[in-house]
Motif scaffolding. Structure first.
Motif, short mmCIF file in Angstrom:
data_model
loop_
_atom_site.label_atom_id
_atom_site.label_comp_id
_atom_site.label_asym_id
_atom_site.label_seq_id
_atom_site.Cartn_x
_atom_site.Cartn_y
_atom_site.Cartn_z
N PRO A 133 31.84 18.92 28.01
CA PRO A 133 32.08 20.36 28.47
C PRO A 133 32.84 21.01 27.45
O PRO A 133 33.41 20.57 27.17
CB PRO A 133 32.73 20.00 29.23
CG PRO A 133 33.54 19.15 29.27
CD PRO A 133 32.44 18.00 28.92
N GLU A 134 32.53 22.21 27.66
CA GLU A 134 33.12 23.48 27.03
C GLU A 134 33.73 24.17 27.51
O GLU A 134 34.05 24.22 28.73
CB GLU A 134 31.62 24.25 26.55
CG GLU A 134 31.06 23.84 25.36
CD GLU A 134 29.75 24.77 25.00
OE1 GLU A 134 30.38 26.39 24.99
OE2 GLU A 134 28.58 24.39 24.86
N PHE A 135 34.93 25.16 27.57
CA PHE A 135 35.55 25.72 27.66
C PHE A 135 35.42 26.56 28.82
O PHE A 135 35.42 26.60 29.99
CB PHE A 135 36.82 26.29 26.70
CG PHE A 135 38.08 27.18 27.93
CD1 PHE A 135 38.57 26.45 27.62
CD2 PHE A 135 37.67 28.47 27.69
CE1 PHE A 135 39.88 27.08 28.44
CE2 PHE A 135 38.97 29.49 28.62
CZ PHE A 135 39.54 28.17 28.67
N HIS B 122 57.56 46.26 40.17
CA HIS B 122 57.57 46.67 37.84
C HIS B 122 54.88 46.03 38.11
O HIS B 122 55.14 45.60 38.19
CB HIS B 122 58.30 45.07 37.90
CG HIS B 122 58.26 45.85 36.19
ND1 HIS B 122 57.59 45.37 35.33
CD2 HIS B 122 59.23 46.04 35.57
CE1 HIS B 122 57.98 45.70 33.72
NE2 HIS B 122 58.91 46.36 34.55
N PHE C 73 54.17 45.07 35.71
CA PHE C 73 54.21 43.40 35.22
C PHE C 73 53.69 41.89 36.30
O PHE C 73 53.16 41.65 36.15
CB PHE C 73 55.70 43.13 34.38
CG PHE C 73 55.30 42.02 33.81
CD1 PHE C 73 53.30 42.07 32.69
CD2 PHE C 73 56.07 40.49 33.86
CE1 PHE C 73 53.79 40.56 31.54
CE2 PHE C 73 55.59 39.63 32.70
CZ PHE C 73 54.29 39.87 32.31
N VAL C 74 55.49 42.42 37.45
CA VAL C 74 54.97 41.47 38.50
C VAL C 74 53.49 42.28 39.31
O VAL C 74 53.52 40.65 39.49
CB VAL C 74 56.28 41.48 39.40
CG1 VAL C 74 55.82 41.30 40.63
CG2 VAL C 74 57.66 41.56 38.93
N VAL D 176 50.53 40.14 37.61
CA VAL D 176 51.25 38.65 37.26
C VAL D 176 50.87 38.21 38.63
O VAL D 176 49.90 37.16 38.28
CB VAL D 176 52.58 37.97 36.49
CG1 VAL D 176 52.85 36.89 36.81
CG2 VAL D 176 52.87 38.22 35.23
N ILE E 202 47.11 37.59 38.29
CA ILE E 202 46.80 37.59 37.91
C ILE E 202 46.47 35.71 39.02
O ILE E 202 45.55 34.91 38.50
CB ILE E 202 47.71 36.54 36.88
CG1 ILE E 202 46.71 37.96 35.85
CG2 ILE E 202 46.87 35.11 35.97
CD1 ILE E 202 47.56 38.35 34.27
N PHE E 203 47.31 35.49 39.55
CA PHE E 203 47.74 34.19 39.49
C PHE E 203 47.37 34.58 41.54
O PHE E 203 46.24 33.21 41.79
CB PHE E 203 49.26 33.59 40.17
CG PHE E 203 49.85 33.64 39.09
CD1 PHE E 203 49.31 32.05 38.20
CD2 PHE E 203 50.40 34.19 38.30
CE1 PHE E 203 49.76 31.48 36.94
CE2 PHE E 203 50.86 33.48 36.77
CZ PHE E 203 50.67 32.25 36.00
N MET F 261 53.53 30.10 41.64
CA MET F 261 53.52 30.88 40.22
C MET F 261 53.58 31.93 41.00
O MET F 261 54.05 33.32 40.55
CB MET F 261 52.95 31.11 38.86
CG MET F 261 53.09 30.18 37.83
SD MET F 261 54.67 30.35 36.87
CE MET F 261 54.89 31.96 36.58
N LEU G 185 57.48 32.59 42.60
CA LEU G 185 57.86 33.28 42.40
C LEU G 185 58.14 34.29 41.50
O LEU G 185 59.37 35.34 41.22
CB LEU G 185 58.25 31.96 40.70
CG LEU G 185 58.27 30.86 40.86
CD1 LEU G 185 57.79 29.93 39.58
CD2 LEU G 185 60.18 30.43 40.97
N ALA G 186 56.41 35.24 41.15
CA ALA G 186 57.18 36.50 40.67
C ALA G 186 56.42 37.41 41.65
O ALA G 186 57.77 38.34 41.62
CB ALA G 186 55.53 36.47 40.11
N SER G 187 56.46 37.06 42.23
CA SER G 187 56.90 38.26 43.89
C SER G 187 57.35 37.55 45.03
O SER G 187 58.91 37.97 44.75
CB SER G 187 55.40 38.15 44.42
OG SER G 187 54.78 37.16 45.28
#
Lengths: 55, 312
Positions: free
Chosen positions: B14-16, B47, B49-50, B53, B56-57, B112, B115-117
């Protein structure tokens, strides 16, 4: 065993390693950024204060 | 070892991008967009950034459930033309590797996000993964023609999770966003089943087209589209939106009901004659429909915030 010239296999492995490396760097950046945000917003201090009250 | 034997040995490595496609990037983009809508429309602030993130999760959790879905459905994916180039049926990644990949990413995304939110958002993400993998993929998908209806709930959770990230609770408004996706999902996928007819037949997945026939599927699409129009317009009178959303909702829901009516009134020979042109158009329109509604919700929430800000 060694490969004389670059095989397609090497390209795929390099791509995979590079991708994984970028993911790991991204994860470290996220953890660092989150820590900075939590500390500057005072949530870390609140958590510590809560822990000391419970002792 | 000769060049030929090396080629044979490693040609399937496999490739990425194969791992990335295990995450179902197209589905993930919908998850990201609707989760962002939940974050933007929610009252309060976090925030940036929060928020980033968290999104993303949430996306990673959605991707993880996609990988677990591909692990379990590898047998039917290899039959359907739409799915047989996926990494497992193509022989790039083994099913067990996809399962481990999905489980690990599920745990990482939930922990995650917690932890983030907050842990309510993390619990909702865990429940979404559970619902999609266990309730939909393993339990209902091969058992009932209502699989899409119930399974649609899993895809409807992201705005609720996004809302919970900001507010720490599940508000009535986030349930309205859930309802919009929940009722949108069946007609969207049934229109796909109408023009991918041989796929579900040969894989023996009890899609409505297979169990109840194409006429019944057209009836269902029309009924659900009418119901969807009611829900979408009702949101226009809630605190979630404003005049901009209402205008968009009126325009798009008139078009939705009109398109669904055209699908309903169509005969099978007409469908064969134009190679399911209207069914394909309906499928594409339904994608735009959802995108526009959520974009309007976000725009209106920003207008409302500016308007409230100017009053204070």
């Amino acid at each position: 065993m060694s490969f004389g010239k670059e095989h397609d296999l090497h390209k795929r492995r390099r791509g995979r390693n590079l991708g994984l490396g970028l993911v790991l760097i991204g994860f470290v950046a996220i953890m660092f950024g989150l820590t900075v945000v939590k500390v500057t917003e005072g949530q870390f201090a609140e958590a510590l204060a809560g822990a000391s009250r419970n002792e | 070892m000769s060049e030929v034997s090396i080629d044979r040995l490693y040609s399937d490595e496999p490739e990425f991008s194969d791992y990335f496609s295990l995450l179902k990037p197209r589905v993930m983009s919908l998850v990201v967009f609707t989760a962002i809508a939940g974050v933007v429309a929610a009252p309060g602030s976090i925030h940036p950034f929060v928020a980033l993130v968290s999104i993303i999760f949430i996306a990673l959790g959605g991707g993880a459930s996609g990988a677990l879905n591909m692990w379990y459905d590898a047998d039917i994916d290899s039959i359907m033309s739409r799915t047989k180039s996926r990494p497992i049926p193509a022989g790039k990644i083994s099913a067990s590797e996809a399962k481990s990949f999905g489980i690990v990413l599920s745990v990482i995304s939930v922990v995650m996000l917690g932890l983030a939110s907050n842990w309510l958002a993390a619990f909702l993400l865990a429940f979404t993964i559970f619902f999609y993998v266990i309730v939909y993929t393993i339990w209902l998908k091969r058992m009932t023609p209502q699989n899409i209806v119930i399974g649609g709930a899993a895809g409807a959770f992201p705005p609720i999770i996004g809302w919970a990230v900001v507010t720490g609770n599940v508000g009535f408004e986030s349930v309205l966003m859930f309802a919009l996706i929940f009722i949108w999902t069946p007609p969207h996928f049934w229109s796909l089943a109408l023009f991918m007819k041989n796929d579900y037949d040969s894989a023996e997945v009890p899609m409505l087209t297979v169990t109840n026939g194409r006429r019944s599927t057209r009836n269902h699409i029309f009924a659900y589209s009418c119901l969807l129009a009611v829900v979408a317009l009702a949101i226009g009178f809630s605190s979630l939106s404003g005049p901009f959303y209402l205008l968009i909702a009126i325009l798009f829901n008139v078009q939705l009901v009109f398109s669904a009516f055209k699908l309903w009134s169509r005969s099978e020979p007409e469908c064969i004659a134009d190679n399911s042109l209207l069914e394909r158009k309906f499928f594409k329109f339904s994608l735009l429909y959802l995108f526009v509604h959520f974009a309007a919700i976000m725009i209106d929430s920003q207008i409302n915030m500016t308007w409230l800000g100017s009053l204070i």
